[in-house]
Design a protein around this motif. Structure first.
Motif, mmCIF file in Angstrom:
data_model
loop_
_atom_site.group_PDB
_atom_site.id
_atom_site.type_symbol
_atom_site.label_atom_id
_atom_site.label_comp_id
_atom_site.label_asym_id
_atom_site.label_seq_id
_atom_site.Cartn_x
_atom_site.Cartn_y
_atom_site.Cartn_z
ATOM 1 N N ASP A 92 -8.400 144.162 -31.012
ATOM 2 C CA ASP A 92 -8.337 142.873 -31.705
ATOM 3 C C ASP A 92 -8.870 141.729 -30.854
ATOM 4 N N VAL A 93 -9.787 142.028 -29.940
ATOM 5 C CA VAL A 93 -10.380 140.984 -29.111
ATOM 6 C C VAL A 93 -11.546 140.365 -29.880
ATOM 7 N N ARG A 94 -11.552 139.064 -29.940
ATOM 8 C CA ARG A 94 -12.531 138.341 -30.756
ATOM 9 C C ARG A 94 -13.966 138.745 -30.422
ATOM 10 N N GLY A 95 -14.720 139.101 -31.449
ATOM 11 C CA GLY A 95 -16.141 139.404 -31.311
ATOM 12 C C GLY A 95 -16.441 140.831 -30.870
ATOM 13 N N ILE A 96 -15.423 141.649 -30.614
ATOM 14 C CA ILE A 96 -15.652 143.024 -30.141
ATOM 15 C C ILE A 96 -15.131 143.982 -31.197
ATOM 16 N N LEU A 97 -16.065 144.615 -31.909
ATOM 17 C CA LEU A 97 -15.699 145.515 -32.999
ATOM 18 C C LEU A 97 -15.864 146.978 -32.639
ATOM 19 N N ASP A 98 -16.806 147.287 -31.752
ATOM 20 C CA ASP A 98 -16.985 148.681 -31.344
ATOM 21 C C ASP A 98 -17.464 148.722 -29.897
ATOM 22 N N TRP A 99 -17.595 149.921 -29.371
ATOM 23 C CA TRP A 99 -17.905 150.112 -27.954
ATOM 24 C C TRP A 99 -19.223 149.450 -27.556
ATOM 25 N N ASP A 100 -20.212 149.541 -28.394
ATOM 26 C CA ASP A 100 -21.528 149.010 -28.035
ATOM 27 C C ASP A 100 -21.512 147.503 -27.827
ATOM 28 N N ASP A 101 -20.534 146.815 -28.405
ATOM 29 C CA ASP A 101 -20.437 145.369 -28.176
ATOM 30 C C ASP A 101 -20.193 145.052 -26.706
ATOM 31 N N LEU A 102 -19.624 145.998 -25.979
ATOM 32 C CA LEU A 102 -19.340 145.774 -24.555
ATOM 33 C C LEU A 102 -20.603 145.755 -23.710
ATOM 34 N N ALA A 103 -21.739 146.040 -24.299
ATOM 35 C CA ALA A 103 -23.012 145.932 -23.576
ATOM 36 C C ALA A 103 -23.386 144.473 -23.343
ATOM 37 N N GLN A 104 -22.781 143.557 -24.086
ATOM 38 C CA GLN A 104 -23.037 142.140 -23.888
ATOM 39 C C GLN A 104 -22.129 141.619 -22.767
ATOM 40 N N PRO A 105 -22.675 141.076 -21.708
ATOM 41 C CA PRO A 105 -21.863 140.639 -20.558
ATOM 42 C C PRO A 105 -20.719 139.710 -20.928
ATOM 43 N N LEU A 106 -20.959 138.762 -21.837
ATOM 44 C CA LEU A 106 -19.913 137.835 -22.227
ATOM 45 C C LEU A 106 -18.718 138.579 -22.820
ATOM 46 N N LEU A 107 -19.023 139.547 -23.708
ATOM 47 C CA LEU A 107 -17.955 140.294 -24.358
ATOM 48 C C LEU A 107 -17.277 141.260 -23.392
ATOM 49 N N ALA A 108 -18.043 141.817 -22.463
ATOM 50 C CA ALA A 108 -17.444 142.710 -21.460
ATOM 51 C C ALA A 108 -16.467 141.949 -20.578
#
Length: 611
Positions: free
Chosen positions: A195-211
């Motif tokens: 439930d972290v804002r803007g992170i829906l699946d694993w691939d979103d963690l490729a974005q440094p801000l979201l990681a």
């Protein structure tokens, strides 16, 4: 006063299991000595020039030796105990130099890993308790309500953080780097928080801000409050209680386990308690979603195991079975969601693990239970680990828990009597064929299990020769994968007990053997033993002397003397057992002992080396 049982039956043709048992002991002696030569410095430390990262790594340096003291307790070489002490001291100094220990104890990390690292220490305490007395008490004191480092909140009866240790509660998880999609080893477990804002699946963690956002959220929400893993700390307190029965230790164990048991939801432990002592405090009121909890990463594996560990310790310090209702109710609850189906490799996070155990049978229709849960419901369906069923029945010996095993075995979808040729770092998993043997079936199990164990040692001996150097990089799991010591089958055969629970269980056993002539634990050379039957009040064991010298053994009921013998039947004669039992073995003789015992008839205590 002692009762003596003397063997009178000549050993004309030694049984194959006995010859295999002695062959295994000889191979293990060869194995640990070769491991020392290849991978250890003269001070006992591991030769390693690589790095350690953050808070992680302490367990990986102790784990290669975790079962070596158990081998000594069962009858390993005389100099093995001194070797174990040297390695403990050497590794402890090595980790202190790397900044991971303070006053010989881990600075602070989760009890999934601390439990692993302490197995070596617990078995050393069982092998030579007086040598480690001061450390055992000092380590346990770190987690009592009056500890100056404040790991434990006595008023709320909770640990103050998932990471606790010598430095007290450590905030966060040490996730000082972004939790990136490049961490491919964790991908199969999915998002740590859903439930972290803007992170829906694993691939979103490729974005440094979201990681970075995920790492910050993990530190803030997963790195505070209490989690079930901390129940493993009760082993440290129980180990200390076994010295002098200080009520501070037993009181902590009973109170802490009881508090967790009172939080159950439909029979299941919640996996998170917030800083104010409320379940779901950091997770929108949800009882799942905590660190090493039902959602991430391992689910059942890291929630049920500490429940079993805590309940077993509470049972030992109290002598009552009531605490074991906690893991029993959890097993029954999770079975309520079971299904018969083939495992889905994309859903089952331990699929490779089960494939190694079951071979082609991993594709059959199996009894599967859900390991994990999130807001969408239960998922990650896999077989129920048999070690948990084995420990529950072994601890209670109840008809109810025996019937539970029989029901699971009948519906599991795989053959429980089959001895399967695999080896995992926990050195467990072979409980099904042993249980079917103890419960009156599977007569070929002793020979087949010993043959399997011998093959596993030979594989490790070969691997060591193929990899004779220290780790070539930063692989701190290198030594675990090469440890040639196997004790699971010997523990079942000789001590009548399952392999200790890997994430922090104490080495409980049904029988403890002492070489009375040399005043040290374990079977003498040329002696073999086989526990043939076990229930709630009797144990039958066959013991024989393969050699040409007289042997004298002292036999104790319970690894800590907690299950005293009351009656002995041998050679058709039944007699009462007085204070202790001696077994006299003339050269090349055998005897079968049927022993009646009283469960928790004596307060458990560390046994001096000669008892």
């Amino acid at each position: 006063m002692s009762t003596t049982a003397s063997a009178t039956t000549p050993l004309v043709q030694p049984p194959r299991w006995a010859l295999l048992q002695r062959e295994l002991f000889a191979l293990l002696d060869q194995g640990w000595r070769r491991f020392e030569e290849l991978y250890c410095a003269s001070d006992g430390s591991l030769v390693y020039a690589g790095r350690t990262f953050g808070r992680d790594g302490v367990d990986d340096f102790y784990e290669p030796f975790f079962n070596w003291p158990m081998l000594y307790l069962l009858g390993g070489a005389d100099d093995l105990l001194d070797a174990c002490k040297r390695h403990w001291h050497g590794v402890t100094a090595q980790l202190t130099e790397r900044g991971l220990l303070t006053n010989e104890f881990e600075d602070g990390y989760d009890w999934f890993h601390q439990g692993e690292s302490l197995l070596f220490f617990y078995t050393l305490c069982a092998a030579d308790p007086e040598y480690f007395r001061d450390r055992a008490l000092r380590f346990a004191d770190l987690f009592l309500p009056d500890s100056p480092v404040h790991n434990y909140d006595g008023r709320r009866r909770m640990m103050r953080a998932p990471h606790v240790g010598a430095l007290g509660p450590r905030p966060g998880l040490g996730e000082d780097q972004p939790f990136s999609a490049s961490n491919t080893g964790m991908r199969k477990y999915g998002l740590p928080l859903r439930d972290v804002r803007g992170i829906l699946d694993w691939d979103d963690l490729a974005q440094p801000l979201l990681a970075h956002r995920m790492a910050d959220a993990m530190n803030a929400r997963l790195g505070v409050g209490d989690v079930p893993l901390n129940l493993a700390s009760t082993s440290l307190a129980t180990n200390a209680w076994l010295y002098d029965h200080d009520p501070r230790y037993s009181g902590f164990v009973k109170s802490y386990v009881d508090k967790w048991a009172g939080r159950t939801v439909d029979g299941l432990l919640p996996d998170n308690v917030g800083p104010r002592g409320e379940v779901g405090e950091m997770h929108g009121g949800r009882w799942y979603g905590g660190h090493y909890g039902w959602t991430w990463p391992h689910g059942l594996y890291s929630v049920l195991a500490p429940a079993l560990i805590g309940a077993s310790n509470a049972t030992v310090v109290s002598g009552k079975d009531r605490p074991l209702s906690l893991p029993r109710d959890m097993i029954k609850a999770i079975l309520g969601y079971a299904r018969h189906a083939a495992m889905d490799p994309d859903d089952a996070t331990f699929f490779d693990h089960w494939q190694e155990r079951l071979g082609d049978g991993v594709h059959d229709e199996l009894l599967l239970v859900p390991y994990r849960r999130d807001e969408k419901g239960w998922f990650d369906f896999q077989p129920l680990p048999p070690a948990y069923l084995a420990w529950l029945w072994w601890l209670t010996r109840s008809v109810e828990d025996r019937r539970l095993i029989e029901r699971i075995a009948a519906g599991s979808g795989y053959e429980w009597p089959t001895v399967r040729d695999f080896r995992e770092k926990e050195e467990a998993g072979h409980e099904p064929p042993w249980l079917t043997y103890l419960l009156g079936d599977n007569p070929d199990w002793p020979e087949e299990a010993l043959e399997m164990a011998i093959r596993q040692v030979r594989v490790r001996l070969r691997l060591m020769e193929e990899h004779p150097t220290p780790p070539p990089d930063d692989n701190i799991h290198w030594w675990q994968e090469l440890n040639p010591v196997v004790t699971e089958v010997l523990t079942q055969l000789i001590a009548g007990a399952p392999q200790m629970l890997y994430n922090g269980g104490l080495p409980y056993s049904q029988l403890r053997w002492t070489d009375a002539l040399r005043n040290r634990p374990g079977l003498p050379e040329d002696v073999a033993a086989l526990v043939e039957q076990l229930d709630d009040s009797t144990v039958t064991v066959q013991v024989l002397n393969l050699g040409a010298a007289q042997q004298l053994l002292r036999l104790t009921g319970g690894g800590y003397g907690e299950h005293p013998f009351t009656e002995l039947t041998a050679d058709g004669v039944t007699m009462p057992v007085d204070q202790s039992l001696l077994v006299d073995l003339p050269p090349r003789t055998r005897i079968r002992l049927r022993l009646r015992f009283q469960r928790f008839g004596r307060r458990p205590a560390h046994q001096p080396r000669g008892l």
